[in-house]
Design an enzyme around this catalytic site. Structure first.
Site, PDB file in Angstrom:
ATOM      1  N   ASP A  73       0.818  -1.211   0.000  1.00 19.40           N
ATOM      2  CA  ASP A  73       0.000   0.000   0.000  1.00 19.40           C
ATOM      3  C   ASP A  73       0.856   1.267   0.000  1.00 19.40           C
ATOM      4  OD1 ASP A  73      -2.363   1.413   0.032  1.00 19.40           O
ATOM      5  OD2 ASP A  73      -2.584   1.347   2.206  1.00 19.40           O
ATOM      6  N   ASN A 121     -10.608  -2.759  -6.791  1.00 16.97           N
ATOM      7  CA  ASN A 121      -9.823  -1.801  -7.578  1.00 16.97           C
ATOM      8  C   ASN A 121     -10.455  -1.470  -8.928  1.00 16.97           C
ATOM      9  OD1 ASN A 121      -6.550  -2.960  -6.412  1.00 16.97           O
ATOM     10  ND2 ASN A 121      -7.893  -1.379  -5.598  1.00 16.97           N
TER      11      ASN A 121
END
EC number: 2.5.1.86
Length: 293
Positions: A73, A121
């Site tokens: 991340d 996503n």
């Protein structure tokens, strides 16, 4: 090669010779993987050492996490902080993925699972989604021979609906190329969601019950696990998330039921194998009770 001291075995590789190739040199992109000496006596090639020439900490084999999961991340924030487009952060993250793979081998981890693209996503901009799908395809194509030389077994984990066929094709080639490698197994989670994985397993079991192949009353955890995307993925021991965020984000919900979580502040493009080793050292100090007192 593992070393033994007293009754304890240490799976870490010994420090590399001072003149052994290093990685990564981030002055260019794509980051070039150095030429490394071929393995001898049937062994795979040793990974390049880190540019700092740091060596993996000594941890007994029975205390090294067998399976490490990583939420990579912070790419977008890293790029934004530098006035760059989000895709530039993803590009810089490629070298980090290869670097922690080298570090995982050096410290003795046998299974590494990374979160590359989630089922959520798809909600991002069309431009970023297209980039990420194409980027995953190119990373696999670009790096599989280097990883194969080091004994890495590569596998894709995820759902087929919406997944680009060209990405699946590259993963299939990589998996066939590396199927017999046994130094470390890396699961690349692309178009993956923990809830989706569980729902798909439940759906498959329900169909088997409808078809009369199984008795619903006899469904067990072991039977359920056989219907997950990859039934042979072991339970997660250490779950790492970078960028300072502290949540699981729908990653390996079944497999990480008893994982130890380590949240690290670095954004993914700034991360390297030394941070992975630090997480492993923190893991060693945890008291895993698995529900016991």
């Amino acid at each position: 090669m593992a070393t033994t001291r007293g009754k304890k075995t240490y799976p870490q590789l010994p420090p590399a010779p001072d003149d052994y190739p290093t990685f990564p040199d981030k002055s260019t992109w794509p980051v070039v993987f150095p030429e490394i000496p071929a393995g001898t006596n049937g062994r795979f090639a040793r990974p390049p050492q880190h540019t700092s020439k740091a060596a993996a900490p000594k941890i007994p084999a029975d205390q090294v996490p067998n399976h490490v999961a990583v939420v990579m991340d912070g790419n977008g924030r890293w790029a934004t902080q530098r006035g760059l487009g989000r895709t530039e952060g993803h590009k810089m993250g490629e070298a980090v993925l290869i670097d922690i793979t080298c570090g995982a081998i050096e410290i003795g981890i046998k299974h590494l699972t990374v979160y590359a693209f989630s089922t959520e996503n798809w909600k991002r901009s069309t431009e970023e989604v297209r980039f990420l799908m194409g980027f995953n395809r190119e990373v696999v194509r670009r790096r599989r021979e280097n990883l194969n030389d080091m004994g890495v077994r590569m596998r894709w984990v995820g759902s087929r609906p919406r997944m680009w066929r060209s990405v699946i094709k590259e993963f299939d080639i990589a998996e066939q190329m590396t199927v017999d490698n046994d130094v470390i197994t890396i699961n690349y989670c692309v178009n993956y969601g923990g809830r989706t994985e569980i729902v798909e397993a439940a759906r498959a079991l329900a169909q088997e019950a409808v078809d009369g192949k199984i008795n619903p009353a006899r469904i067990s955890e072991a039977m359920f696990a056989k219907h997950l995307h990859r039934a042979d993925i072991p339970d997660v021991d250490l779950f790492i998330r970078t960028s300072g965020e502290q949540r699981a984000s729908n990653f390996l919900l079944w497999q990480a039921a008893y994982a130890e979580y380590v949240f690290q502040d670095k954004l993914w493009p700034d991360y390297d194998r030394r941070d992975l080793w630090a997480a492993c050292e923190e893991y060693v100090n945890r008291n895993r009770r698995f529900g016991r007192a």
